[in-house]
Enzyme design. Sequence first.
Site, mmCIF file in Angstrom:
data_model
loop_
_atom_site.group_PDB
_atom_site.id
_atom_site.type_symbol
_atom_site.label_atom_id
_atom_site.label_comp_id
_atom_site.label_asym_id
_atom_site.label_seq_id
_atom_site.Cartn_x
_atom_site.Cartn_y
_atom_site.Cartn_z
ATOM 1 N N PHE A 37 -43.906 -2.166 -7.531
ATOM 2 C CA PHE A 37 -44.148 -1.378 -6.318
ATOM 3 C C PHE A 37 -43.360 -0.022 -6.722
ATOM 4 C CE2 PHE A 37 -42.980 1.047 -2.375
ATOM 5 C CZ PHE A 37 -44.369 0.948 -1.848
ATOM 6 N N ASP A 39 -37.607 1.993 -12.459
ATOM 7 C CA ASP A 39 -37.524 2.300 -11.008
ATOM 8 C C ASP A 39 -36.537 1.530 -10.313
ATOM 9 O OD1 ASP A 39 -38.056 2.368 -8.290
ATOM 10 O OD2 ASP A 39 -40.242 2.236 -8.544
ATOM 11 N N LYS A 93 -33.935 5.427 -1.506
ATOM 12 C CA LYS A 93 -33.302 4.411 -0.436
ATOM 13 C C LYS A 93 -31.944 4.444 -0.286
ATOM 14 C CE LYS A 93 -37.373 1.398 -0.308
ATOM 15 N NZ LYS A 93 -38.525 1.032 -1.239
HETATM 16 C C1 LIG Z 1 -39.583 1.781 -1.710
HETATM 17 C C2 LIG Z 1 -39.722 1.861 -3.117
HETATM 18 C C3 LIG Z 1 -40.383 2.911 -3.534
HETATM 19 C C4 LIG Z 1 -40.864 4.076 -2.657
HETATM 20 O O1 LIG Z 1 -40.020 4.646 -2.048
HETATM 21 P P1 LIG Z 1 -40.384 5.769 -0.844
HETATM 22 O O2 LIG Z 1 -39.029 6.436 -0.655
HETATM 23 O O3 LIG Z 1 -40.935 5.053 0.258
HETATM 24 O O4 LIG Z 1 -41.283 6.782 -1.520
HETATM 25 C C5 LIG Z 1 -40.687 2.974 -5.151
HETATM 26 N N1 LIG Z 1 -40.280 2.025 -5.805
HETATM 27 C C6 LIG Z 1 -39.384 0.903 -5.304
HETATM 28 C C7 LIG Z 1 -38.998 -0.008 -6.321
HETATM 29 C C8 LIG Z 1 -39.312 0.875 -3.943
HETATM 30 O O5 LIG Z 1 -38.656 -0.255 -3.563
#
Ligand SMILES: *Cc1c(COP(=O)(O)O)cnc(C)c1O
Length: 286
Positions: free
Chosen positions: A122, A207, A236
């Site tokens: 994701f 990420d 986050k």
């Molecule tokens: C939540 C998340 C995203 C996206 O972040 P947003 O601030 O919602 O755009 C991208 N990568 C990972 C691994 C995430 O958990």
Amino acid sequence: MSSLFQNYTRRPIHLVKGKGTIVTDANGKDYLDFTSGIAVLSLGHTHPAIVQAIQEQSEKLWHISNLFENPEQEKLAETLVSDTHFAHAFFCNSGAEANEAAIKLARKHTGKHTIITFEKSFHGRTFGAMSATGQDKIRNGFGPLLETFKTVPFNDVSALEAVIDDEVGAIMLEVIQGEGGVNQVTPEFAQAISDICLANGILLIIDEVQTGISRTGTRYAYEQTVLKPDIMTLAKGLGGGFPIGAMLGTADLHDSLGPGTHGTTFGGNPLAVAVAQTVLDNVFVP
Ligand SMILES: *Cc1c(COP(=O)(O)O)cnc(C)c1O
């Protein structure tokens, strides 16, 4: 009928205040908050240090754009890269935006088109980040997606080896897949990624939007693997509830993100920076 688009499935609870790990609804009922705002509230709800940082900064300066010097942003970047092999940071407002920056930087730096991502990954909901995401439920109905991304099974060395060719500029992964179901990269797969990147001059993008900012016991989760990313993304937990994202990169990449190549109006504004610095001062204890 609601004035909102119905793109979220909301629980019928109206939360009106929070303190630490406890939130309270409009009827005065308390809940222990295990959601943490989706891995966001590094210091819990309404932590006194963050309240103070917002109060103080809000009386001085909220926003200046990136047209001017910003030593506080500089300091936040230094804090994020300190004790790592990274040299530079770029600030934005969300995880998806941090990943967009990473995708652009990898393409610009390598001049190559293909980025390998993994099933059940994701990376966010913007078009590039969504195209990078290896989950049909996120992508359904939005095709055709960007052809840049090739998605292969996670933790499958031979599947990864099979898609490596001269057009591959980067490999992008979460070291612990979050939205995909808490799947950790295996030591063998991490070693294979590391070897493949080294042998082929491929950039590694990690990420850490969900795993970063000490959520897994180290500042960044990659520190617990053999992986040494060229680019890492954060969001986050970085803002503890205030929207901010960041992309970190190595010194080699500096010249590929020169003046005018990339930007955002709000990224790293004084209010966001004051909050994020407070989060790090409390979370990154030596
Ligand atoms: C939540 C998340 C995203 C996206 O972040 P947003 O601030 O919602 O755009 C991208 N990568 C990972 C691994 C995430 O958990």
